[in-house]
Design a protein around this motif. Sequence first.
Motif, PDB file in Angstrom:
ATOM      1  N   VAL A   1       0.838  -1.201   0.000  1.00 46.24           N
ATOM      2  CA  VAL A   1       0.000   0.000   0.000  1.00 46.24           C
ATOM      3  C   VAL A   1       0.872   1.249   0.000  1.00 46.24           C
ATOM      4  CG1 VAL A   1      -1.718   1.310   1.307  1.00 46.24           C
ATOM      5  CG2 VAL A   1      -1.906  -1.171   1.162  1.00 46.24           C
ATOM      6  N   ALA A   2       1.893   1.238   0.856  1.00 44.96           N
ATOM      7  CA  ALA A   2       2.775   2.407   0.935  1.00 44.96           C
ATOM      8  C   ALA A   2       3.515   2.623  -0.382  1.00 44.96           C
ATOM      9  CB  ALA A   2       3.764   2.230   2.079  1.00 44.96           C
ATOM     10  N   ARG A   3       3.986   1.547  -0.979  1.00 46.52           N
ATOM     11  CA  ARG A   3       4.755   1.672  -2.218  1.00 46.52           C
ATOM     12  C   ARG A   3       3.883   2.175  -3.363  1.00 46.52           C
ATOM     13  NH1 ARG A   3       7.488  -2.620  -1.663  1.00 46.52           N
ATOM     14  NH2 ARG A   3       5.984  -4.044  -2.592  1.00 46.52           N
ATOM     15  N   SER A   4       2.666   1.658  -3.476  1.00 42.94           N
ATOM     16  CA  SER A   4       1.786   2.057  -4.571  1.00 42.94           C
ATOM     17  C   SER A   4       1.266   3.483  -4.416  1.00 42.94           C
ATOM     18  CB  SER A   4       0.600   1.092  -4.669  1.00 42.94           C
ATOM     19  OG  SER A   4      -0.180   1.139  -3.484  1.00 42.94           O
ATOM     20  N   SER A   5       1.214   3.966  -3.176  1.00 44.96           N
ATOM     21  CA  SER A   5       0.706   5.326  -2.937  1.00 44.96           C
ATOM     22  C   SER A   5       1.816   6.340  -2.712  1.00 44.96           C
ATOM     23  CB  SER A   5      -0.234   5.319  -1.725  1.00 44.96           C
ATOM     24  OG  SER A   5       0.457   4.894  -0.552  1.00 44.96           O
ATOM     25  N   GLY A   6       3.078   5.896  -2.746  1.00 47.41           N
ATOM     26  CA  GLY A   6       4.202   6.807  -2.583  1.00 47.41           C
ATOM     27  C   GLY A   6       4.347   7.371  -1.189  1.00 47.41           C
ATOM     28  N   ARG A   7       3.924   6.616  -0.191  1.00 43.62           N
ATOM     29  CA  ARG A   7       4.019   7.084   1.191  1.00 43.62           C
ATOM     30  C   ARG A   7       5.129   6.348   1.948  1.00 43.62           C
ATOM     31  NH1 ARG A   7      -2.363   7.236   2.863  1.00 43.62           N
ATOM     32  NH2 ARG A   7      -2.519   5.674   1.203  1.00 43.62           N
ATOM     33  N   HIS A   8       5.605   6.990   3.011  1.00 43.71           N
ATOM     34  CA  HIS A   8       6.641   6.392   3.857  1.00 43.71           C
ATOM     35  C   HIS A   8       6.009   5.271   4.674  1.00 43.71           C
ATOM     36  CE1 HIS A   8      10.374   6.282   6.149  1.00 43.71           C
ATOM     37  NE2 HIS A   8       9.630   6.162   7.237  1.00 43.71           N
ATOM     38  N   PHE A   9       6.775   4.215   4.923  1.00 44.19           N
ATOM     39  CA  PHE A   9       6.251   3.064   5.654  1.00 44.19           C
ATOM     40  C   PHE A   9       7.020   2.851   6.956  1.00 44.19           C
ATOM     41  CE2 PHE A   9       6.346  -1.551   6.589  1.00 44.19           C
ATOM     42  CZ  PHE A   9       4.979  -1.753   6.781  1.00 44.19           C
ATOM     43  N   GLU A  10       6.269   2.664   8.042  1.00 44.46           N
ATOM     44  CA  GLU A  10       6.843   2.328   9.346  1.00 44.46           C
ATOM     45  C   GLU A  10       6.117   1.113   9.889  1.00 44.46           C
ATOM     46  OE1 GLU A  10       9.341   3.480  11.029  1.00 44.46           O
ATOM     47  OE2 GLU A  10       9.846   5.368  10.020  1.00 44.46           O
ATOM     48  N   GLU A  11       6.851   0.257  10.563  1.00 39.23           N
ATOM     49  CA  GLU A  11       6.270  -0.974  11.112  1.00 39.23           C
ATOM     50  C   GLU A  11       6.638  -1.115  12.581  1.00 39.23           C
ATOM     51  OE1 GLU A  11       6.216  -5.830  10.302  1.00 39.23           O
ATOM     52  OE2 GLU A  11       7.542  -4.506   9.170  1.00 39.23           O
ATOM     53  N   ILE A  12       5.639  -1.501  13.393  1.00 39.08           N
ATOM     54  CA  ILE A  12       5.852  -1.723  14.821  1.00 39.08           C
ATOM     55  C   ILE A  12       5.165  -3.026  15.211  1.00 39.08           C
ATOM     56  CG2 ILE A  12       5.172  -0.946  17.138  1.00 39.08           C
ATOM     57  CD1 ILE A  12       5.562   1.878  16.285  1.00 39.08           C
ATOM     58  N   SER A  13       5.799  -3.788  16.069  1.00 35.51           N
ATOM     59  CA  SER A  13       5.167  -4.979  16.634  1.00 35.51           C
ATOM     60  C   SER A  13       4.729  -4.657  18.059  1.00 35.51           C
ATOM     61  CB  SER A  13       6.133  -6.160  16.653  1.00 35.51           C
ATOM     62  OG  SER A  13       5.559  -7.248  17.370  1.00 35.51           O
ATOM     63  N   ALA A  14       3.459  -4.859  18.327  1.00 38.57           N
ATOM     64  CA  ALA A  14       2.936  -4.571  19.665  1.00 38.57           C
ATOM     65  C   ALA A  14       3.485  -5.518  20.716  1.00 38.57           C
ATOM     66  CB  ALA A  14       1.405  -4.642  19.648  1.00 38.57           C
ATOM     67  N   VAL A  15       4.115  -6.598  20.273  1.00 40.32           N
ATOM     68  CA  VAL A  15       4.700  -7.557  21.211  1.00 40.32           C
ATOM     69  C   VAL A  15       5.896  -6.948  21.933  1.00 40.32           C
ATOM     70  CG1 VAL A  15       5.825  -9.803  21.431  1.00 40.32           C
ATOM     71  CG2 VAL A  15       3.904  -9.522  19.857  1.00 40.32           C
ATOM     72  N   SER A  16       6.703  -6.170  21.192  1.00 44.08           N
ATOM     73  CA  SER A  16       7.950  -5.644  21.762  1.00 44.08           C
ATOM     74  C   SER A  16       7.959  -4.126  21.944  1.00 44.08           C
ATOM     75  CB  SER A  16       9.123  -6.039  20.865  1.00 44.08           C
ATOM     76  OG  SER A  16       8.908  -5.586  19.533  1.00 44.08           O
ATOM     77  N   ALA A  17       7.100  -3.416  21.257  1.00 40.44           N
ATOM     78  CA  ALA A  17       7.106  -1.949  21.329  1.00 40.44           C
ATOM     79  C   ALA A  17       6.211  -1.446  22.455  1.00 40.44           C
ATOM     80  CB  ALA A  17       6.652  -1.352  20.001  1.00 40.44           C
ATOM     81  N   GLY A  18       6.493  -0.227  22.890  1.00 39.90           N
ATOM     82  CA  GLY A  18       5.685   0.416  23.920  1.00 39.90           C
ATOM     83  C   GLY A  18       5.277   1.806  23.483  1.00 39.90           C
ATOM     84  N   VAL A  19       4.738   2.585  24.419  1.00 40.34           N
ATOM     85  CA  VAL A  19       4.277   3.941  24.117  1.00 40.34           C
ATOM     86  C   VAL A  19       5.430   4.810  23.614  1.00 40.34           C
ATOM     87  CG1 VAL A  19       3.288   6.044  25.102  1.00 40.34           C
ATOM     88  CG2 VAL A  19       2.373   3.819  25.758  1.00 40.34           C
ATOM     89  N   LYS A  20       6.624   4.622  24.193  1.00 36.03           N
ATOM     90  CA  LYS A  20       7.783   5.430  23.786  1.00 36.03           C
ATOM     91  C   LYS A  20       8.079   5.253  22.300  1.00 36.03           C
ATOM     92  CE  LYS A  20      12.704   6.107  24.804  1.00 36.03           C
ATOM     93  NZ  LYS A  20      13.854   5.643  25.633  1.00 36.03           N
TER      94      LYS A  20
END
Length: 366
Positions: A1-20
């Motif tokens: 989706v990001a590639r076809s729309s020319g947008r930046h892509f970020e990925e987070i896993s809720a297993v290891s990431a927090g609010v910070k």
Amino acid sequence: VARSSGRHFEEISAVSAGVKEVRAVISAARRRLGASGEETILFIDEVHRFSRSQQDALLPAVENRWVTLIAATTENPSFSVVAPLLSRSILLTLEPLGDDDIGELVDRALTDKRGLDSRIKIEDEARELLVRLAGADARRSLTLLEAAAATALDSRAPAITVDHVSEAADSALVRYGEDEHYDVASAFIKSMRGSDVDAAVHYLARMLEAGEDPRFIARRIMITASEDVGMADPSALQTAVAAAQSVQMIGMPEARIILSQAVIAVAIAPKSNAAYMAIEKATKDIRDGKSGPVPMHLRDAHYPGAKKLGHGQDYIYAHDEPYGIAAQQYLPDELEGARYYEPTSNGFEANVTKRLAKVQERLKMR
């Protein structure tokens, strides 16, 4: 989706990431949007692992369009995602894979260079077992295939057999998330209510194999025995209560036998929801403000001064009357003549219907 729309892509896993980590990504997305106008797609995997406060931290970014959020979850979002976030989202449900899909995946994994690279084959019966044990879960099918193949290759077998798959699986792992907990429990209750004893026992086994607390199951059986069987077979509740007590004393795995007996008793019993409907109707009247004062002759008269207030005056003691039925007013004036319990003609309740008619006739003789 990001590639076809020319947008930046970020990925987070809720297993290891927090609010910070979430706030850092959002801050970077805001700066990027302000500096170059480039929008950001934020993908969060396993979003149900986020706590309520962590999910709330996403709201400003979604509302202000600092990011386009795409979140994935294996749980029912109605239970695992906070309502404000869910109301701002479009929900897309990915349906489980079918047996043909899983079978195709297994076949591809056997021949693909990234998989087993045609080093071993699989017997038809073993393939069928593996597909069934996978339970529409592609990841599980590959895990089972890998383990079964390793066992077969270690023993220098020409093909993966049923024994290899069984050894790899140990037992059929039942797919059971939080949403399925509610779905299976619902099907269990409705099967008992609908008198399908085989379906009820199936869902009982399914819950037990998934590790469901047998005390939870026992509570569901007791509720169903009262709500859906009731006076059509009063012994069903006695059986359910005895089963619940036995489960407490005995525990698993033998408790499964006791639960099975109780489920069968409730499922095959004649059905009546008259007791349930009675309390529902009475509760509705109370909530609608229909109550009124207790009749004077029924009020507590044991304390000094009660009789001067008229409490207990003209009260008729039932055991002094023929058939032990005292014809006097019991309901408040406002509800005089109200009928809450309306018995059915099912099972034992057919006898109750006849007796109740006679009792009501005598109560009118005042």
